[in-house]
Design a protein around this motif. Structure first.
Motif, PDB file in Angstrom:
ATOM      1  N   GLU A   5     -15.655  32.749 -18.334  1.00  0.00           N
ATOM      2  CA  GLU A   5     -15.394  32.133 -19.583  1.00  0.00           C
ATOM      3  C   GLU A   5     -14.354  31.190 -19.784  1.00  0.00           C
ATOM      4  O   GLU A   5     -13.301  31.190 -19.112  1.00  0.00           O
ATOM      5  CB  GLU A   5     -14.809  33.207 -20.585  1.00  0.00           C
ATOM      6  CG  GLU A   5     -16.192  34.106 -21.061  1.00  0.00           C
ATOM      7  CD  GLU A   5     -15.818  35.071 -22.165  1.00  0.00           C
ATOM      8  OE1 GLU A   5     -15.151  36.093 -21.808  1.00  0.00           O
ATOM      9  OE2 GLU A   5     -16.287  34.850 -23.368  1.00  0.00           O
ATOM     10  N   GLY A   6     -14.569  30.071 -20.311  1.00  0.00           N
ATOM     11  CA  GLY A   6     -13.238  28.976 -20.424  1.00  0.00           C
ATOM     12  C   GLY A   6     -13.271  28.111 -19.287  1.00  0.00           C
ATOM     13  O   GLY A   6     -12.520  26.968 -19.338  1.00  0.00           O
ATOM     14  N   GLN A   7     -14.271  28.425 -18.330  1.00  0.00           N
ATOM     15  CA  GLN A   7     -14.304  27.280 -17.398  1.00  0.00           C
ATOM     16  C   GLN A   7     -15.278  25.977 -17.572  1.00  0.00           C
ATOM     17  O   GLN A   7     -15.987  26.289 -18.404  1.00  0.00           O
ATOM     18  CB  GLN A   7     -14.442  27.835 -15.878  1.00  0.00           C
ATOM     19  CG  GLN A   7     -13.416  28.681 -15.241  1.00  0.00           C
ATOM     20  CD  GLN A   7     -13.851  29.196 -13.972  1.00  0.00           C
ATOM     21  OE1 GLN A   7     -15.205  29.244 -13.649  1.00  0.00           O
ATOM     22  NE2 GLN A   7     -12.833  29.630 -12.855  1.00  0.00           N
ATOM     23  N   GLU A   8     -15.066  24.889 -16.926  1.00  0.00           N
ATOM     24  CA  GLU A   8     -16.219  23.999 -17.133  1.00  0.00           C
ATOM     25  C   GLU A   8     -17.121  24.373 -15.849  1.00  0.00           C
ATOM     26  O   GLU A   8     -16.796  24.401 -14.769  1.00  0.00           O
ATOM     27  CB  GLU A   8     -15.472  22.771 -16.791  1.00  0.00           C
ATOM     28  CG  GLU A   8     -16.228  21.298 -16.784  1.00  0.00           C
ATOM     29  CD  GLU A   8     -15.736  20.138 -16.431  1.00  0.00           C
ATOM     30  OE1 GLU A   8     -15.235  19.404 -17.516  1.00  0.00           O
ATOM     31  OE2 GLU A   8     -15.528  19.726 -15.273  1.00  0.00           O
ATOM     32  N   VAL A   9     -18.453  24.035 -16.318  1.00  0.00           N
ATOM     33  CA  VAL A   9     -19.603  24.229 -15.485  1.00  0.00           C
ATOM     34  C   VAL A   9     -20.182  23.062 -15.293  1.00  0.00           C
ATOM     35  O   VAL A   9     -20.371  22.212 -16.020  1.00  0.00           O
ATOM     36  CB  VAL A   9     -20.258  25.165 -16.070  1.00  0.00           C
ATOM     37  CG1 VAL A   9     -21.774  25.217 -15.104  1.00  0.00           C
ATOM     38  CG2 VAL A   9     -19.797  26.467 -15.892  1.00  0.00           C
ATOM     39  N   ASN A  10     -20.425  22.574 -13.899  1.00  0.00           N
ATOM     40  CA  ASN A  10     -20.999  21.381 -13.655  1.00  0.00           C
ATOM     41  C   ASN A  10     -22.537  21.868 -12.880  1.00  0.00           C
ATOM     42  O   ASN A  10     -22.424  22.130 -11.997  1.00  0.00           O
ATOM     43  CB  ASN A  10     -20.283  20.274 -12.755  1.00  0.00           C
ATOM     44  CG  ASN A  10     -19.064  19.713 -13.493  1.00  0.00           C
ATOM     45  OD1 ASN A  10     -19.195  19.225 -14.726  1.00  0.00           O
ATOM     46  ND2 ASN A  10     -18.150  19.939 -12.941  1.00  0.00           N
ATOM     47  N   ILE A  11     -23.488  21.310 -13.345  1.00  0.00           N
ATOM     48  CA  ILE A  11     -24.845  21.614 -12.761  1.00  0.00           C
ATOM     49  C   ILE A  11     -25.338  20.113 -12.446  1.00  0.00           C
ATOM     50  O   ILE A  11     -25.747  19.432 -13.151  1.00  0.00           O
ATOM     51  CB  ILE A  11     -25.844  22.482 -13.683  1.00  0.00           C
ATOM     52  CG1 ILE A  11     -25.094  23.615 -14.205  1.00  0.00           C
ATOM     53  CG2 ILE A  11     -27.074  22.747 -12.822  1.00  0.00           C
ATOM     54  CD1 ILE A  11     -26.116  24.222 -15.335  1.00  0.00           C
ATOM     55  N   THR A  12     -25.686  20.026 -10.717  1.00  0.00           N
ATOM     56  CA  THR A  12     -26.132  18.829 -10.619  1.00  0.00           C
ATOM     57  C   THR A  12     -27.790  18.969 -10.092  1.00  0.00           C
ATOM     58  O   THR A  12     -28.118  19.831  -9.826  1.00  0.00           O
ATOM     59  CB  THR A  12     -25.356  18.233  -9.472  1.00  0.00           C
ATOM     60  OG1 THR A  12     -24.033  18.239  -9.598  1.00  0.00           O
ATOM     61  CG2 THR A  12     -25.898  16.969  -8.751  1.00  0.00           C
ATOM     62  N   CYS A  13     -28.431  18.079 -10.632  1.00  0.00           N
ATOM     63  CA  CYS A  13     -29.840  17.734 -10.405  1.00  0.00           C
ATOM     64  C   CYS A  13     -29.934  16.515  -9.686  1.00  0.00           C
ATOM     65  O   CYS A  13     -29.585  15.506  -9.781  1.00  0.00           O
ATOM     66  CB  CYS A  13     -30.454  17.768 -11.747  1.00  0.00           C
ATOM     67  SG  CYS A  13     -32.277  17.604 -11.801  1.00  0.00           S
ATOM     68  N   SER A  14     -30.862  16.684  -8.630  1.00  0.00           N
ATOM     69  CA  SER A  14     -31.482  15.577  -7.649  1.00  0.00           C
ATOM     70  C   SER A  14     -32.994  15.045  -8.141  1.00  0.00           C
ATOM     71  O   SER A  14     -33.666  15.904  -8.429  1.00  0.00           O
ATOM     72  CB  SER A  14     -31.374  16.022  -6.277  1.00  0.00           C
ATOM     73  OG  SER A  14     -30.062  16.282  -5.864  1.00  0.00           O
ATOM     74  N   HIS A  15     -33.061  13.830  -8.255  1.00  0.00           N
ATOM     75  CA  HIS A  15     -34.575  13.228  -8.548  1.00  0.00           C
ATOM     76  C   HIS A  15     -34.472  11.951  -7.994  1.00  0.00           C
ATOM     77  O   HIS A  15     -34.395  10.975  -8.489  1.00  0.00           O
ATOM     78  CB  HIS A  15     -34.675  12.980 -10.118  1.00  0.00           C
ATOM     79  CG  HIS A  15     -33.229  12.966 -10.916  1.00  0.00           C
ATOM     80  ND1 HIS A  15     -32.517  11.839 -10.993  1.00  0.00           N
ATOM     81  CD2 HIS A  15     -32.685  13.891 -11.804  1.00  0.00           C
ATOM     82  CE1 HIS A  15     -31.368  11.817 -11.744  1.00  0.00           C
ATOM     83  NE2 HIS A  15     -31.451  13.310 -12.168  1.00  0.00           N
ATOM     84  N   ASN A  16     -34.647  12.124  -6.750  1.00  0.00           N
ATOM     85  CA  ASN A  16     -34.420  11.007  -5.827  1.00  0.00           C
ATOM     86  C   ASN A  16     -35.560   9.733  -6.190  1.00  0.00           C
ATOM     87  O   ASN A  16     -35.497   8.759  -5.865  1.00  0.00           O
ATOM     88  CB  ASN A  16     -34.638  11.328  -4.399  1.00  0.00           C
ATOM     89  CG  ASN A  16     -33.451  11.898  -3.753  1.00  0.00           C
ATOM     90  OD1 ASN A  16     -32.387  11.587  -4.187  1.00  0.00           O
ATOM     91  ND2 ASN A  16     -33.657  13.203  -3.095  1.00  0.00           N
ATOM     92  N   ASN A  17     -36.809  10.199  -6.472  1.00  0.00           N
ATOM     93  CA  ASN A  17     -37.787   9.385  -6.946  1.00  0.00           C
ATOM     94  C   ASN A  17     -37.865   8.930  -8.166  1.00  0.00           C
ATOM     95  O   ASN A  17     -39.211   8.680  -8.641  1.00  0.00           O
ATOM     96  CB  ASN A  17     -39.155   9.903  -5.965  1.00  0.00           C
ATOM     97  CG  ASN A  17     -39.732  11.251  -6.501  1.00  0.00           C
ATOM     98  OD1 ASN A  17     -38.877  11.938  -7.093  1.00  0.00           O
ATOM     99  ND2 ASN A  17     -41.030  11.499  -6.421  1.00  0.00           N
ATOM    100  N   ILE A  18     -36.704   8.766  -8.916  1.00  0.00           N
ATOM    101  CA  ILE A  18     -36.995   8.713 -10.439  1.00  0.00           C
ATOM    102  C   ILE A  18     -37.534   7.108 -10.520  1.00  0.00           C
ATOM    103  O   ILE A  18     -37.221   6.405  -9.836  1.00  0.00           O
ATOM    104  CB  ILE A  18     -35.515   8.962 -10.993  1.00  0.00           C
ATOM    105  CG1 ILE A  18     -35.608   8.798 -12.505  1.00  0.00           C
ATOM    106  CG2 ILE A  18     -34.564   7.892 -10.411  1.00  0.00           C
ATOM    107  CD1 ILE A  18     -34.369   9.081 -13.216  1.00  0.00           C
ATOM    108  N   ALA A  19     -38.375   6.967 -11.729  1.00  0.00           N
ATOM    109  CA  ALA A  19     -38.825   5.694 -11.740  1.00  0.00           C
ATOM    110  C   ALA A  19     -38.016   4.974 -12.738  1.00  0.00           C
ATOM    111  O   ALA A  19     -37.239   5.550 -13.558  1.00  0.00           O
ATOM    112  CB  ALA A  19     -40.278   6.117 -12.390  1.00  0.00           C
TER     113      ALA A  19
END
Lengths: 114, 113
Positions: free
Chosen positions: B14-28
């Motif tokens: 609780e109280g922390q910042e959360v960063n979730i990273t997503c990879s999408h190498n072949n994004i159009a």
């Protein structure tokens, strides 16, 4: 706040029976979708619907499934001859602009096939 | 079809910042990046959407680098109620246009007291 409503919230049926799941999308939305989620698994796309016809469908959406917008408000998913593996949560969604816009999901209809 | 890859699970407090990273190498070129949140037995709920750079709303920020091959959802000061599954989606062009979004496995975020 406008919302997508789905009925029934839970339906239990016998294998081989037909089931109709109903959805009332948000009134000014033009794009409609059905997704399903088997317990513990990911959300799976079934079908999208625009201008009174199917726009896109997945390989899951075979001849057993059909969708209809019988009037100006309802959007239905019919599952003919249900199978055990059709047991899942079925989510209806709608949007104003299609998949590049925000999809508003309903609370889902849980289908249990015995 | 633009495929996304994100961590299966994350833990935070609780109280922390959360960063979730997503990879999408072949994004159009025409694809948008959208994040959804899902609580158990509920439908997914839209969090944020972006095309490039940074987007911020009242609940989250979305950072997209210039190459657009990844994106990071940032949740500031999480609370227990942020425990959910977070999905990164890339707008897919179906035969009829922008007509479907494909959900991946998502990231299960658990926020602890």
């Amino acid at each position: 706040e406008p919302e997508v409503t789905q009925t029934p919230s839970h339906q239990v049926t016998q294998m081989g029976q037909e089931v109709i799941l109903r959805c009332v999308p948000i009134s000014n939305h033009l794009y409609f979708y059905w997704y399903r989620q088997i317990l513990g698994q990911k959300v799976e796309f079934l079908v999208s619907f625009y201008n009174n016809e199917i726009s896109e469908k997945s390989e899951i959406f075979d001849d057993q499934f059909s969708v209809e917008r019988p009037d100006g408000s309802n959007f239905t998913l019919k599952i003919r001859s249900t199978k055990l593996e059709d047991s899942a949560m079925y989510f209806c969604a709608s949007s104003v602009r299609g998949a590049t816009g925000e999809l508003f999901f309903g609370e889902g209809s849980r289908l249990t096939v015995l | 079809l633009a495929k996304t890859t994100q961590p299966i699970s994350m833990d935070s407090y609780e109280g922390q910042e959360v960063n979730i990273t997503c990879s999408h190498n072949n994004i159009a070129t025409n694809d948008y990046i959208t994040w959804y949140q899902q609580f158990p037995s509920q439908g997914p709920r839209f969090i944020i959407q972006g095309y490039k750079t940074k987007v911020t709303n009242e609940v989250a920020s979305l950072f997209i680098p210039a190459d657009r091959k990844s994106s990071t959802l940032s949740l500031p000061r999480v609370s227990l109620s942020d425990t959910a599954v977070y999905y990164c989606l890339v707008g897919d062009i179906g035969t009829g246009g922008y007509n479907k979004l494909i959900f991946g496995a998502g990231t299960r975020l658990a926020v602890h007291p």
